[in-house]
Design a protein around this motif. Structure first.
Motif, PDB file in Angstrom:
ATOM      1  N   LEU A 100       0.823  -1.212   0.000  1.00 13.81           N
ATOM      2  CA  LEU A 100       0.000   0.000   0.000  1.00 13.81           C
ATOM      3  C   LEU A 100       0.854   1.258   0.000  1.00 13.81           C
ATOM      4  O   LEU A 100       0.490   2.260  -0.604  1.00 13.81           O
ATOM      5  CB  LEU A 100      -0.944  -0.005   1.199  1.00 13.81           C
ATOM      6  CG  LEU A 100      -2.158  -0.926   1.114  1.00 13.81           C
ATOM      7  CD1 LEU A 100      -3.053  -0.736   2.330  1.00 13.81           C
ATOM      8  CD2 LEU A 100      -2.967  -0.668  -0.150  1.00 13.81           C
TER       9      LEU A 100
ATOM     10  N   ALA B 286       1.724   2.061  -3.476  1.00 12.89           N
ATOM     11  CA  ALA B 286       0.615   2.078  -4.425  1.00 12.89           C
ATOM     12  C   ALA B 286      -0.026   3.456  -4.485  1.00 12.89           C
ATOM     13  O   ALA B 286       0.155   4.300  -3.608  1.00 12.89           O
ATOM     14  CB  ALA B 286      -0.431   1.034  -4.031  1.00 12.89           C
ATOM     15  N   THR B 287      -0.805   3.683  -5.538  1.00 14.70           N
ATOM     16  CA  THR B 287      -1.604   4.888  -5.678  1.00 14.70           C
ATOM     17  C   THR B 287      -3.043   4.551  -5.333  1.00 14.70           C
ATOM     18  O   THR B 287      -3.610   3.592  -5.871  1.00 14.70           O
ATOM     19  CB  THR B 287      -1.536   5.432  -7.115  1.00 14.70           C
ATOM     20  OG1 THR B 287      -0.173   5.725  -7.447  1.00 14.70           O
ATOM     21  CG2 THR B 287      -2.375   6.693  -7.256  1.00 14.70           C
ATOM     22  N   LEU B 288      -3.638   5.319  -4.427  1.00 18.09           N
ATOM     23  CA  LEU B 288      -5.014   5.095  -4.007  1.00 18.09           C
ATOM     24  C   LEU B 288      -5.917   6.122  -4.688  1.00 18.09           C
ATOM     25  O   LEU B 288      -5.655   7.321  -4.639  1.00 18.09           O
ATOM     26  CB  LEU B 288      -5.150   5.210  -2.486  1.00 18.09           C
ATOM     27  CG  LEU B 288      -4.248   4.302  -1.644  1.00 18.09           C
ATOM     28  CD1 LEU B 288      -4.550   4.484  -0.152  1.00 18.09           C
ATOM     29  CD2 LEU B 288      -4.418   2.847  -2.037  1.00 18.09           C
TER      30      LEU B 288
ATOM     31  N   ASP C  49      -9.868   7.497  -5.028  1.00 19.47           N
ATOM     32  CA  ASP C  49     -11.216   7.509  -4.479  1.00 19.47           C
ATOM     33  C   ASP C  49     -12.206   7.514  -5.642  1.00 19.47           C
ATOM     34  O   ASP C  49     -12.262   8.468  -6.427  1.00 19.47           O
ATOM     35  CB  ASP C  49     -11.415   8.741  -3.597  1.00 19.47           C
ATOM     36  CG  ASP C  49     -12.696   8.686  -2.776  1.00 19.47           C
ATOM     37  OD1 ASP C  49     -13.607   7.915  -3.144  1.00 19.47           O
ATOM     38  OD2 ASP C  49     -12.781   9.418  -1.774  1.00 19.47           O
TER      39      ASP C  49
ATOM     40  N   ALA D 220      -5.078  -3.013 -11.444  1.00 16.57           N
ATOM     41  CA  ALA D 220      -5.496  -2.363 -10.199  1.00 16.57           C
ATOM     42  C   ALA D 220      -6.399  -3.302  -9.400  1.00 16.57           C
ATOM     43  O   ALA D 220      -6.838  -4.345  -9.881  1.00 16.57           O
ATOM     44  CB  ALA D 220      -6.225  -1.057 -10.492  1.00 16.57           C
ATOM     45  N   TRP D 221      -6.662  -2.903  -8.173  1.00 17.95           N
ATOM     46  CA  TRP D 221      -7.605  -3.610  -7.306  1.00 17.95           C
ATOM     47  C   TRP D 221      -8.711  -2.654  -6.894  1.00 17.95           C
ATOM     48  O   TRP D 221      -8.508  -1.437  -6.855  1.00 17.95           O
ATOM     49  CB  TRP D 221      -6.898  -4.141  -6.048  1.00 17.95           C
ATOM     50  CG  TRP D 221      -6.215  -5.457  -6.264  1.00 17.95           C
ATOM     51  CD1 TRP D 221      -5.089  -5.691  -7.012  1.00 17.95           C
ATOM     52  CD2 TRP D 221      -6.613  -6.720  -5.732  1.00 17.95           C
ATOM     53  NE1 TRP D 221      -4.779  -7.021  -6.983  1.00 17.95           N
ATOM     54  CE2 TRP D 221      -5.682  -7.680  -6.207  1.00 17.95           C
ATOM     55  CE3 TRP D 221      -7.661  -7.137  -4.916  1.00 17.95           C
ATOM     56  CZ2 TRP D 221      -5.773  -9.033  -5.876  1.00 17.95           C
ATOM     57  CZ3 TRP D 221      -7.755  -8.480  -4.574  1.00 17.95           C
ATOM     58  CH2 TRP D 221      -6.817  -9.412  -5.058  1.00 17.95           C
TER      59      TRP D 221
ATOM     60  N   VAL E 121     -12.592   2.345  -3.407  1.00 14.89           N
ATOM     61  CA  VAL E 121     -11.192   2.771  -3.530  1.00 14.89           C
ATOM     62  C   VAL E 121     -10.509   1.902  -4.570  1.00 14.89           C
ATOM     63  O   VAL E 121     -10.595   0.669  -4.507  1.00 14.89           O
ATOM     64  CB  VAL E 121     -10.453   2.666  -2.180  1.00 14.89           C
ATOM     65  CG1 VAL E 121      -8.990   3.072  -2.343  1.00 14.89           C
ATOM     66  CG2 VAL E 121     -11.131   3.533  -1.132  1.00 14.89           C
TER      67      VAL E 121
ATOM     68  N   VAL F 277      -6.919   0.710  -6.023  1.00 20.58           N
ATOM     69  CA  VAL F 277      -5.532   0.598  -5.586  1.00 20.58           C
ATOM     70  C   VAL F 277      -4.694   0.216  -6.800  1.00 20.58           C
ATOM     71  O   VAL F 277      -4.876  -0.855  -7.385  1.00 20.58           O
ATOM     72  CB  VAL F 277      -5.375  -0.457  -4.473  1.00 20.58           C
ATOM     73  CG1 VAL F 277      -3.916  -0.561  -4.040  1.00 20.58           C
ATOM     74  CG2 VAL F 277      -6.260  -0.123  -3.277  1.00 20.58           C
TER      75      VAL F 277
ATOM     76  N   PRO G  59      -1.085  -0.705  -7.901  1.00 22.79           N
ATOM     77  CA  PRO G  59       0.278  -1.038  -7.467  1.00 22.79           C
ATOM     78  C   PRO G  59       1.319  -0.274  -8.287  1.00 22.79           C
ATOM     79  O   PRO G  59       1.059   0.137  -9.434  1.00 22.79           O
ATOM     80  CB  PRO G  59       0.367  -2.554  -7.725  1.00 22.79           C
ATOM     81  CG  PRO G  59      -1.063  -3.021  -7.765  1.00 22.79           C
ATOM     82  CD  PRO G  59      -1.832  -1.874  -8.360  1.00 22.79           C
TER      83      PRO G  59
END
Length: 268
Positions: free
Chosen positions: A27, A30-32, A34, A241-242, A261, A263, A265
């Motif tokens: 995390l 990673a880039t989060l 919204d 992404a997730w 969200v 995520v 990687p």
């Protein structure tokens, strides 16, 4: 003896941890993103719903000298960025609290159809759109959350541009115009792929002019939940992404507000 055995098992498990980053390490690199619209007075709801209301119960300093704030909110299940649980259109299927975490936390597949949907507000994503994606990338993997990126998120919260009308009431439903998923494509996903969930950046998985909500019916009969009014899915890569989409856990609910969200990687 039991304590020693347990301790030995913990040490052994730690020594056998596979190489690679921990979840915290993953995390941190990673880039989060919204993928949820905020709930406020401008939130887009179906024309027959009242919308989001927030009322202050108390805001200020108490007689004991400390600051305190509390509110009461009211909302229909299906407005803003929200979950559609399968029971919404399929009797006996999962209600909101029954949707498993494996349907809410999963790898993301983002299918960009904005070149067609922005040119035609009544466009319905086809089986050909889905198979074309697979030709360019790879087969939609089992257990993935599929996000349809129509480009309509950019119009939020302008109801006229986002959903075709800013009118309210039952009569306004016939004036809705926004893209969605063709029932044939929904049936294909339910029968030919094993996806965890689907999402779209419009008010509904079915296009605005739908009368029977057939895409909902096909997906939900197969216990495939949906996320609607997703915010900006185009910010995610097509694959890699997730998605973490955790709704309010309403017992017996047919849906509810959700914070989504994405995520990404570092190596995606």
């Amino acid at each position: 003896m039991r304590t020693l055995t347990l301790a030995a098992a913990i040490v052994l498990a730690a020594s056998c941890r596979p190489p690679g980053p921990t979840f915290d390490e993953l995390l941190s690199s990673a880039t989060l993103i919204d993928l949820s619209h905020s709930y406020d007075a401008e939130s887009v709801y179906w024309p027959t719903e009242d919308g989001f209301q927030l009322e202050s119960s108390f805001q200020g300093y108490t007689d004991k000298g400390y600051y305190y704030a509390a509110n009461t909110f009211t909302s229909a299940e299906h407005g803003g960025t929200h979950l559609d649980a399968p029971i919404h259109f399929a009797e006996g299927r999962w209600s909101t609290e029954q949707v498993p975490l494996s349907s809410l936390i999963a790898p993301a597949v983002v299918i960009d159809v904005s070149d067609r949907t922005l040119a035609n507000p009544d466009y319905r994503v086809t089986v050909d759109d889905l198979t074309r994606f697979e030709e360019l990338h790879s087969r939609i993997p089992d257990g993935a959350i599929v996000l349809l990126s129509t480009g309509y998120s950019q119009f939020w919260p302008d109801r006229e541009r986002y959903m075709g009308t800013d009118e309210r009431g039952a009569e306004a439903v016939a004036r809705l115009h926004f893209p969605g998923l063709h029932p044939d494509a929904a049936t294909w996903l339910a029968a030919e792929r094993s996806i965890a969930a689907i999402g779209i950046d419009t008010p509904s998985i079915d296009a605005g002019q739908s009368l029977l909500f057939e895409a909902h019916q096909a997906l939900f009969e197969a216990n495939i939940p949906a996320f609607e009014n997703v915010a900006g899915p185009e910010r995610l890569p097509a694959t890699g992404a997730w998605i973490f989409a955790l709704p309010m856990k309403i017992a017996g609910g047919s849906g509810g507000p959700v914070r989504i969200v994405g995520v990404i990687p570092a190596d995606a």
